[in-house]
Design an enzyme around this catalytic site. Structure first.
Site, mmCIF file in Angstrom:
data_model
loop_
_atom_site.group_PDB
_atom_site.id
_atom_site.type_symbol
_atom_site.label_atom_id
_atom_site.label_comp_id
_atom_site.label_asym_id
_atom_site.label_seq_id
_atom_site.Cartn_x
_atom_site.Cartn_y
_atom_site.Cartn_z
ATOM 1 N N HIS A 197 49.168 45.357 43.475
ATOM 2 C CA HIS A 197 49.922 44.510 44.392
ATOM 3 C C HIS A 197 51.060 43.802 43.651
ATOM 4 C CE1 HIS A 197 46.420 45.000 47.049
ATOM 5 N NE2 HIS A 197 47.252 44.676 48.028
ATOM 6 N N LYS A 225 50.741 37.975 44.796
ATOM 7 C CA LYS A 225 49.403 38.074 45.389
ATOM 8 C C LYS A 225 48.484 37.056 44.726
ATOM 9 C CE LYS A 225 46.032 40.399 47.618
ATOM 10 N NZ LYS A 225 45.844 40.144 49.048
#
Length: 238
Positions: free
Chosen positions: A135, A139
């Site tokens: 990610h 995140k």
């Protein structure tokens, strides 16, 4: 449909763009600069609330929606130790609540593939299973909520694995989840069954936030007018 957006970061803005394109109205955009909009008299103006905030604030935000008698769709991850309490309160107050670790239609189909593959591989002891998720650096939680959902699906079907761990090197009974944070990745999840002879890998790669946002809007429209506890499986009839 009148929507209250609780959380107006990148995901909130993506949801707004898709919702307005579909003819829905965003009546409240709630963030750290507008906490007063979480008060009952404001939330009650909405048909449904969509909550994408932080693990620290999600629980209280959901309870405020219950108090305002507003159905709430929640996509915040990292707070699930309190999910049983939220479900109990939802039923007690006769409210509507839909949680998903990922609203992408593709990811929810991926969940079903993951469960079926885990069932098929349960008796194939020559394979060891591991996971990886990638990610963007903003995140806030690791592993991702989607990765945890995938891992728990595997643990329910792979009896030689007893728990997941967020590290690469682990014990035989542990399911490894390796979390990487690389910009601008919206989200990639990889499940691999490896043996000395071959590997079997399934992968879902998101190209943008639009899939998550579109799924959240679909879920909100579906939840409007209902009572109870639901997931994306109910929305998509999977």
């Amino acid at each position: 449909m009148k929507i209250a957006l609780i959380g107006y970061g990148k995901m909130g803005k993506a949801i707004e763009a898709i919702a307005t394109a579909k003819g829905h109205e965003i009546i409240h955009r709630i963030d750290v600069n507008s906490p007063h909009l979480l008060e009952k008299e404001h939330l009650q103006q909405a048909d449904v609330a969509i909550e994408f905030t932080t693990p620290e604030t999600a629980y209280d935000n959901i309870l405020k929606c219950f108090e305002a008698n507003v159905p709430v769709v929640c996509g915040t991850t990292g707070w699930l130790d309190k999910l049983p309490d939220i479900k109990a309160r939802c039923l007690e107050k006769h409210q509507a609540f839909l949680y998903a670790s990922n609203f992408s239609i593709g990811v929810n189909i991926f969940f079903e593939i993951n469960k079926r593959l885990a069932e098929l591989m349960a008796s194939q002891t020559q394979y060891d299973v591991r996971m990886e998720e990638i990610h963007h650096t903003q995140k806030k939680d690791a592993p991702s909520g989607t990765a945890i959902t995938l891992a728990e699906q595997i643990l329910e079907r792979q009896y030689k694995k007893t728990r997941w761990v967020n590290k690469e090197r682990c014990k035989p009974e542990e399911l490894s989840i390796v979390s990487k944070r690389i910009d601008p990745a919206p989200g990639t999840h990889i499940v691999t069954y490896a043996s000395d002879i071959d590997d079997i890998t399934i992968t879902h790669t998101a190209h943008s936030r639009e899939g998550f946002a579109a799924g959240a809007v679909v879920a909100a429209a579906w939840l409007n007018g209902k009572k109870g506890i639901f997931t994306m499986k109910d929305v998509l009839n999977l």
